[in-house]
Design an enzyme around this catalytic site. Sequence first.
Site, PDB file in Angstrom:
ATOM      1  N   ASP A 254     -17.485   3.903  -2.317  1.00 33.60           N
ATOM      2  CA  ASP A 254     -16.512   4.304  -3.344  1.00 33.60           C
ATOM      3  C   ASP A 254     -16.089   3.195  -4.309  1.00 33.60           C
ATOM      4  O   ASP A 254     -15.827   2.064  -3.882  1.00 33.60           O
ATOM      5  CB  ASP A 254     -15.208   4.777  -2.679  1.00 33.60           C
TER       6      ASP A 254
ATOM      7  N   GLN B  54     -16.086  -0.307  -2.273  1.00 35.59           N
ATOM      8  CA  GLN B  54     -16.299  -0.394  -0.820  1.00 35.59           C
ATOM      9  C   GLN B  54     -17.611  -1.153  -0.584  1.00 35.59           C
ATOM     10  O   GLN B  54     -18.664  -0.758  -1.103  1.00 35.59           O
ATOM     11  CB  GLN B  54     -16.374   1.009  -0.221  1.00 35.59           C
TER      12      GLN B  54
END
Length: 462
Positions: free
Chosen positions: A22, A38
Amino acid sequence: MSNETNWRCRFHMLPPKGWLNDPNGLCQFQGTYHVFFQYTPEFPRQELRAWGHYASSDLLHFRFTGIALQPDSPYDRTGAFSGSACTEADTIALYYTGNVELEGEHDYTHSGRESNTLRVTTRNGIQVSEKICVLDNSNYPAGYTCHIRDPKVWKEGDTYYMVLGARRLDDSGAILLYQSQDGLHWKLFSERTSRQPFGFMWECPDLFQMDGKTFLSFCPQGIPAEPYRFQNLHQSGYLPFCLTSTEPINETVFREWDMGFDFYAPQTFQDEQGRRILIGWAGGPETTYQEPTLKQNWIHTLTLPRQITCQQGILKQMPLPEFNELRSQCQELPSGQWYRADHCFDWELELLPESEPAFSIHITEECKLSYSNGILTLQFTGKSGAGRTRRQVRCETIRTIRILADCSILECFFNDGAIVMTTRFFPEDSLLPIRADGAFQKNILWNLNTKDCICTVLEKNE
Ligand code: FRU
């Protein structure tokens, strides 16, 4: 150069090595754009999520500056999960989920998981303040599993708001809404779920306004597939929302952001010019297709930053206008003939207004985009789709098409961004044979000058 080297994107943000998912903490602060994500550099040997960081002054050239948040505190020791940024006059506040998986016999849904909501501040995405836990499991309402995460925080007047994604004990997805006067002390003011069952978990919520209307974006998990909708395992989309209502959410008006194979967990932010910009993960959780770049020790990319506009309740997504600055030579392509294109290109097509809206577009012999009888199809045959097969959308007509190719990703925008399809693909060759059949009034291919768009080399003192 081997094929595998050629799969590394030139103008899409990707992990220097290892895993990316993400986008997180998107913002513009004192002129500089920040894109966190992420990041697990040691994937697949390790699974722990950290926050990587890219900085940019123009949204065209991005520089990786290292890891901004490590999962190194008692609050986040098994993962610095997703979150958002809220800019203040003199700092950026980052809110994220500290995931803690406890030792012992647990299913990690009903027990064994702490979902801490953490806050840090930073001015540059490199030096970050100490972590403060602003909400933990004891603060969440009754009726929920321990899947509560992905805070999106924004400020309206003097009040801070936070939306969290959640899974309830009855396996329905929901959001929790909190309010705060100082960004540190939070009070629950609303819990919202759908009228009818709409997935068991809602991840990565986002709440924002466009043209005076409020929208809720989220990623419901576990919605059954339909022939022309919800074809990926987990979905990502938006619906109109009213923050002050207590009524259940009308899930029937949910509209998917992207109809391709690879799109999930988008976040939006407003930049200093007031534009609403979206970045998504060009990937998805638990997909069944392969990711051949793993052999090369990296996996996944983000989408391009997309500008969002609102037209008759529909949110359209298009590449930012500054992206046109990357264009170099252009070429008018004749319909129905193969052309060998570079593996980075920007291709614009427009159907003749009075023509029957039907076309087929080939990007190599293995990838075809076509439209006929009200159905838009993206289809792979052969190895380069790596297990991706077919995605279909029902739509009345198609008038404009724009396809951006970057080595191993295609982002396709139809009808000025009303429909978008994103897919990864892994062609054998770095020259791509392309061809379009149809009655086009425009069919122009641009080469792109992608030099230095993405820099992942860390300077010594970082
Ligand atoms: C979405 C997600 C988030 C979570 C993060 C962990 O892809 O599952 O809900 O915070 O990824 O990497």
